[in-house]
Structure formats: C-alpha cells, structure tokens
Motif scaffolding. Structure first.
Motif, mmCIF file in Angstrom:
data_model
loop_
_atom_site.group_PDB
_atom_site.id
_atom_site.type_symbol
_atom_site.label_atom_id
_atom_site.label_comp_id
_atom_site.label_asym_id
_atom_site.label_seq_id
_atom_site.Cartn_x
_atom_site.Cartn_y
_atom_site.Cartn_z
ATOM 1 N N ILE A 78 40.924 106.292 22.938
ATOM 2 C CA ILE A 78 42.124 106.121 23.749
ATOM 3 C C ILE A 78 43.358 105.779 22.914
ATOM 4 O O ILE A 78 44.470 106.259 23.179
ATOM 5 C CB ILE A 78 41.899 105.013 24.798
ATOM 6 N N SER A 79 43.184 104.964 21.881
ATOM 7 C CA SER A 79 44.311 104.398 21.133
ATOM 8 C C SER A 79 45.277 105.416 20.540
ATOM 9 O O SER A 79 46.497 105.211 20.581
ATOM 10 C CB SER A 79 43.782 103.465 20.038
ATOM 11 N N PRO A 80 44.802 106.543 19.947
ATOM 12 C CA PRO A 80 45.765 107.500 19.378
ATOM 13 C C PRO A 80 46.764 108.035 20.403
ATOM 14 O O PRO A 80 47.913 108.333 20.049
ATOM 15 C CB PRO A 80 44.865 108.618 18.831
ATOM 16 N N LEU A 127 47.039 118.530 17.432
ATOM 17 C CA LEU A 127 47.947 119.465 18.095
ATOM 18 C C LEU A 127 48.973 118.713 18.943
ATOM 19 O O LEU A 127 50.156 119.086 18.996
ATOM 20 C CB LEU A 127 47.157 120.440 18.970
ATOM 21 N N MET A 128 48.512 117.656 19.608
ATOM 22 C CA MET A 128 49.405 116.876 20.460
ATOM 23 C C MET A 128 50.513 116.244 19.631
ATOM 24 O O MET A 128 51.691 116.280 20.031
ATOM 25 C CB MET A 128 48.618 115.777 21.184
ATOM 26 N N TYR A 129 50.171 115.694 18.477
ATOM 27 C CA TYR A 129 51.167 115.061 17.624
ATOM 28 C C TYR A 129 52.159 116.089 17.075
ATOM 29 O O TYR A 129 53.379 115.883 17.129
ATOM 30 C CB TYR A 129 50.487 114.326 16.465
ATOM 31 N N VAL A 135 58.444 119.422 20.257
ATOM 32 C CA VAL A 135 59.045 119.512 21.588
ATOM 33 C C VAL A 135 60.019 118.365 21.805
ATOM 34 O O VAL A 135 61.114 118.549 22.362
ATOM 35 C CB VAL A 135 57.951 119.505 22.682
ATOM 36 N N TYR A 136 59.633 117.180 21.361
ATOM 37 C CA TYR A 136 60.508 116.013 21.510
ATOM 38 C C TYR A 136 61.831 116.215 20.775
ATOM 39 O O TYR A 136 62.909 115.947 21.327
ATOM 40 C CB TYR A 136 59.815 114.764 20.973
ATOM 41 N N LEU A 137 61.752 116.678 19.522
ATOM 42 C CA LEU A 137 62.970 116.884 18.739
ATOM 43 C C LEU A 137 63.876 117.922 19.393
ATOM 44 O O LEU A 137 65.102 117.769 19.416
ATOM 45 C CB LEU A 137 62.605 117.314 17.317
#
Length: 253
Positions: A78-80, A127-129, A135-137
């Motif tokens: 869960i932590s990541p 992939l999420m990171y 996408v965030y940038l």
C-alpha cells in the motif's frame, strides 16, 4: 543474552510488532491530506525535516524487522501509492516526497511478498510513477498546481488579516510580477480548521470563500468591524461557509 535473542526472533513477537507498521500508511495519508487541503508554514525548517526523516526511519526499521509478516507485507504493497500521492500534491517539496518514496520502495523490495507479486505490482507502480509525473507536469503547465482548492498556493501571501475574534482571516493571492493585468484576490478562511504540529503550522485553505478580485495597483478596501463583520469598499459583506453566499455579487473588478 540467548533468551533475549530468542524472544526478539520469536515469530509471534514479530507478528505483534508488525501491527505498528499499520501506522505508516496512516501517517503517509495524513501528510498527503495536508498537502491537498492546507497551506503549510514551517516554524523551524531544519528541525521539521530532521523529525520527518526520523519518523520515516523508525517505520522503516519496524517494517524491516517484521518484513516477512503478513501485516507488514500488506503495508509494503500500500505504501508506494500513498508516497506517490505525497509526490503529486507536494510536488517540488522534495524533503517531504523523497523519504517516504525511498522507504516505501525499499520495504516493498525487501518484504516477504512473493517475487511474482513484486514484479506485477512493481511494474504497475513504476508505470504509475512515470506516467503520473508526466501527466502531472502537463496538467500543471496548463492549469497550475493540483490541490483540492481553486487557488494557487504559490501565490499566497502570509500577511493575514484576522477578524477581531480570530475566527476568520483574510488571505491575499497575488498574481506573479510582470503580468500586465496583475490582480490581487481576497479570500476568507475559517481558522478553527487549522492544525498546529511540531515545527509546522497548517493553515486550513480548503473551502475558502472568494471575497473579491481587484487591480493590484488599486486593491479593494477590505476591513473588519465588530467581531467578524466584513466590509468591502465600504459595503457590508455577509458570508456563509455552509452555503457560500454574499449580499454583494459584484466580486470582480
């Protein structure tokens, strides 16, 4: 000495200690929430960073000690994701993002989770990171910082104007210098949602009410009178945090 070692290595003792690791995702979720809904003002930057790193190291030690226990393995999975939330909502604040990312990744790799599970979930997180940051940038370039609020916290001024009873404060958001149409926006916030932590003041910016936006060179005259009665350019302004409304709808200049 042998009895002490035997006690510490006992699987039931480790199983009991592993429940302490549950506090780590709770801690990470709390930090992510602060970045989403609060404006954070460190009162002692060095002490705050030291304390934050120490907390992460303590949890890392607990989870490393109990890495093969089922509770810790679940926490390691869960932590990541929660560390990723801190990265996004606190983007650019590397002192806040790096420690939980390092701890989460290391404990995920060192935990007793099966190798197949690690490969599958690890690939998803990778992939999420990567995709998430890209996408965030892109989103940030188009729409500004990601928060639960409709304001850019980087434009916030810390010169607050508190009501006489300290129940409310007026916050100014100033457009960056050099903008030809530079303006200043006035927002009203409740102070009872603020949180005071060691070396950190968390100002509740979630649910702030927009009062008025005016020209930076000729800002509106916003004053407090009688406890928390607000006057804007000489006109009394009524406000309601439960149902945002005012007696004057001409808020923009």
């Amino acid at each position: 000495m042998e009895k002490v070692i035997s006690f510490l290595t006992n699987k039931w003792f480790k199983f009991g200690v592993s429940f302490l690791s549950i506090a780590y995702p709770v801690f990470l979720g709390f930090v992510a929430w602060l970045f989403m809904g609060y404006y954070l003002e460190p009162t002692h930057q060095g002490a705050l960073v030291t304390l934050y790193i120490f907390i992460n190291l303590i949890f890392f030690g607990i989870m490393l000690f109990t890495r093969k226990q089922i509770v810790t393995r679940i926490v390691a999975i869960i932590s990541p994701f929660l560390a990723f939330a801190i990265l996004l909502f606190g983007f650019g604040n590397w002192f806040a993002a790096v420690p939980p990312i390092v701890v989460s990744v290391l404990i995920f790799l060192l935990s007793g989770t099966g190798e197949t599970t690690k490969i599958i979930i690890g690939t998803i997180y990778l992939l999420m990171y990567v995709v998430g940051v890209l996408v965030y940038l892109t989103f940030k370039m188009l729409f500004g910082n990601i928060t639960l609020m409709d304001v850019d916290l980087s434009a916030r001024s810390t010169s607050y104007r508190y009501s006489p009873d300290k129940q409310y404060r007026i916050v100014l958001y100033v457009d960056p210098e050099g903008d030809a149409s530079r303006s200043v926006s006035f927002y009203l916030e409740e102070t009872d949602g603020d949180i005071s932590l060691p070396f950190l003041e968390c100002r509740n910016a979630l649910g702030g009410i927009h009062i008025i936006t005016s020209d930076y060179n000729k800002p509106a005259d916003v004053k407090w009178k009688d406890k928390h009665t607000l006057y804007v350019d000489g006109r009394k302004r009524e406000f309601n945090f439960d149902a945002v409304s005012t007696d004057d709808t001409s808020e923009d200049y």
